[in-house]
Structures are given as C-alpha cells and as structure tokens.
Design an enzyme around this catalytic site. Structure first.
Site, mmCIF file in Angstrom:
data_model
loop_
_atom_site.group_PDB
_atom_site.id
_atom_site.type_symbol
_atom_site.label_atom_id
_atom_site.label_comp_id
_atom_site.label_asym_id
_atom_site.label_seq_id
_atom_site.Cartn_x
_atom_site.Cartn_y
_atom_site.Cartn_z
ATOM 1 N N CYS A 191 1.514 4.455 0.003
ATOM 2 C CA CYS A 191 1.831 3.298 0.849
ATOM 3 C C CYS A 191 0.575 2.716 1.480
ATOM 4 O O CYS A 191 0.051 3.261 2.456
ATOM 5 C CB CYS A 191 2.825 3.722 1.939
ATOM 6 S SG CYS A 191 3.185 2.418 3.131
ATOM 7 N N CYS A 211 0.796 1.585 5.107
ATOM 8 C CA CYS A 211 0.735 2.690 6.072
ATOM 9 C C CYS A 211 -0.691 3.232 6.211
ATOM 10 O O CYS A 211 -1.118 3.554 7.313
ATOM 11 C CB CYS A 211 1.617 3.851 5.619
ATOM 12 S SG CYS A 211 3.228 3.374 5.000
ATOM 13 N N ASP A 212 -1.412 3.356 5.114
ATOM 14 C CA ASP A 212 -2.605 4.201 5.132
ATOM 15 C C ASP A 212 -3.931 3.500 4.827
ATOM 16 O O ASP A 212 -4.984 4.121 4.952
ATOM 17 C CB ASP A 212 -2.418 5.353 4.126
ATOM 18 C CG ASP A 212 -1.251 6.246 4.524
ATOM 19 O OD1 ASP A 212 -1.001 6.383 5.731
ATOM 20 O OD2 ASP A 212 -0.585 6.783 3.627
#
Ligand code: NAP
Length: 305
Positions: free
Chosen positions: A133, A136-137
């Site tokens: 993701c 997200c990261d």
C-alpha cells in the site's frame, strides 16, 4: 436457536466499526471474526494515516483497540471461520465449522487480500520494507530507492505516488508491455524518477531485518541480477474474500460484492462494508467509514422490518 438482529462477518476496521455502531444501537451484534482476527492491519507495523493517532500506532494495536471498543458496548465476538451462508431463507443462515447461526440481517466485512509474489521470506519483510500500500507507506521512503512490482493500473498509481517521496522508483514487470491504462502509462513514462525493468520477476527479497535489495531474474535470458533498494511495493492485484458468497449475492467480474454507497447488496437485509466491496480506496479509514454506514443502514432496515 437464537436469531441475532445482525451478524457481522469479518474483523477488520469495517467489521469492528459495524460492531461498535450496532452494539451502541442496542442491536446486540455477533461478530464472527475468523481464526485470525483483525484483518490486514495485523500484518503491518506503523500506521500513520489513521486519524486520532498523531504519533502513529502499530497496526495490531489499532485493531486490538477497535476490538475492545466494540466489545465494551456489548458486541459478542467468536473466533471461527464462516464456511457457508444461506441468504435465500429468512432468517439468514451463517454456517461455521461446528455449527450454524441465524440472523435477521448480515454485514459482510470479509475484506480482501493483496496478491503476494510467492517468494520465500516475503512474509518476514512485510512491514519491514515490503508493502502492498503506497498510500500507507510511501512517506517512509523519502529520498530512498524503491521497487514496484506489477504492470497494471495499481502498479502505475503506486509508482507515481511513491515518486513524490523516493529518489528512484524501479518498476519490475514480468512482460515487455504494461497492462495499465494509456493515461497512467504515459504519466509514468514521463516521470523522470520512474524507471522500468522489463521481462523480469523477483526471485528473492534480500536483507537482514529490513529490505536492502531484491534478486531478479530476466525471464528471456534467465540472467540473475541484484537490485539494491530500501523498499519493495507489491502491486500485482487484490482478491476480495467472497468465495463463500458466490451464488448468494451479486458479485462483479473481479469477485467484489456489488453494493451501493450505503452498503446495500442485491439481497434485502444483507449489507457489505470495507474492501470486500471497494477495490479503489482500500484504506482502514474508508473501511471503518463504510462499516459505520452499513451499521446505520442495518438499524433502519430492522426498524422497518
Ligand atoms: P491487475 O490489473 O490485475 O494488474 C496486475 C499486474 O500484476 C499485471 O500487470 C500482472 O502482469 C502483474 N502480475 C500478476 N501476478 C503477478 C505475479 N505473480 N508476479 C508478477 N506480476 C504479476 O491489478 P490492479 O492493477 O490491482 O488493478 C485491478 C483492477 O482495478 C483493474 O481493473 C484496474 O483497471 C483497476 N484499477 C483502476 C485504477 C484507475 O482507474 N485509476 C487504479 C487502480 C486499479 P500481466 O500484465 O503480465 O498480467
């Protein structure tokens, strides 16, 4: 047999949020969590994009908090796997390994899983340089070198997003042409930070505690090479967890549940929430939001029926 007002299948952010809201509405929900409760966030480490945690929070801790909050208001939890459902009869039937439950309404929040490469040790590096993701990261990889695996729309979107942070993004694709839409391809080709390695697959993730590189194999000449990178984003598609619902409710061509924005499926009284009906956003917060919406809709449905 006890007939529940609502059974929630799944224990990710969508399932627990639906549990919290239906419990606070005095609907005494049953959440069937599966054997491995908590969903995809239990596989990750630091979560920095869930509002309310300015310092970030570990994924498993966030899920533990959600579980506690749902049970605090009376949601009942069981840790079993649903093996079949019968939505053709009312009350609806939800079958687990060693028994059966029945309910007036059901919220399906079984989520999806990211397809993985299938190489040895990729699980070990999940959350330690390996991610599925970018939203997200990606921010963890500021000025670092990363690889993105895949040639579809997701891979191009991830590569473009990561390029805002990383110094270099290598897209590893198993063929010599992308599957992604023309517009995303063009954007990626024009981006100076994004480079392509064609006809190549990942054979191994390298590193001690964190990813330091990947071993690659060119599938035309079978040559092996090593690429030094700090992160690898696997973007080779997602699979919704909907096998047990085939023939019971409408699924789209990719297996996702067909539901409107309020979570209503084609069977009255059956609702869906989270990634199991959403291939686009796939965020903990969007899943939690849709769990809330489904719970509110269940309350309306039960009061009208
Ligand atoms: P996808 O379209 O199925 O693409 C998966 C990519 O990963 C393909 O390039 C595939 O290679 C590759 N791949 C699959 N298994 C692999 C493996 N084991 N090892 C190496 N590579 C592998 O998946 P997606 O990109 O997640 O998209 C899913 C759906 O969502 C699509 O319909 C897509 O259009 C849609 N979507 C749309 C947008 C948008 O419109 N902005 C954004 C994201 C997703 P091959 O090409 O060789 O098969």
């Amino acid at each position: 047999m006890n007939t529940y007002n609502v059974i929630i299948i799944g224990s990710g952010p969508a399932g627990y949020t639906a549990g919290l809201y239906t419990a606070r509405a005095n609907l005494e929900p049953l959440i069937i969590c599966g054997y491995q409760a908590g969903g995809q966030l239990t596989l990750t480490s630091e979560v920095e994009n869930f509002p309310g945690f300015p310092e970030g929070i570990l994924g498993p801790q966030l899920m533990e908090n959600m579980k506690k909050q749902a049970t605090k208001f009376g949601a009942q939890l069981i840790f079993k796997e649903v093996t079949a459902v019968n939505f053709k009869e009312r009350p609806f039937k939800v079958i687990v390994d060693d028994g059966e439950y029945q309910a007036k309404s059901v919220i399906i929040a079984t989520g999806s899983y990211a397809r993985m490469l299938g190489v040895e040790n990729e699980k070990k590096f999940y959350g330690r340089g390996l991610s599925t993701c970018a939203t997200c990261d990606a921010a963890f990889f500021k000025d670092r070198k990363v690889a993105v695996v895949g040639g579809g729309d997701s891979a191009m979107e991830e590569a473009l997003f990561i390029s805002r942070f990383a110094s270099e993004v290598q897209v590893i694709h198993r063929r010599d042409a992308l599957r992604a839409s023309k517009v995303l391809q063009d954007r990626a080709f024009k981006n100076d930070k994004i480079k392509f390695i064609w006809n190549t697959v990942v054979r191994q993730i390298l590193g001690e505690r964190f990813v330091t590189g990947i071993e690659l194999e060119n599938i035309i000449d079978r040559s092996i090479s090593t690429l030094e990178i700090n992160g690898v984003f696997v973007a080779i598609g997602h699979e919704p967890k909907t096998k047990i619902f085939q023939g019971e409710i409408a699924l789209d061509a990719h297996g996702y549940i067909v539901a409107d924005q309020s979570g209503k499926t084609d069977v009255e009284g059956i609702f869906a929430a989270g990634d199991v009906k959403d291939f686009r956003y796939r965020q903990a917060i969007t899943a939690a939001g849709s769990g809330c919406i489904a719970a509110l809709e269940v309350a309306v449905y039960l009061s009208e029926n």
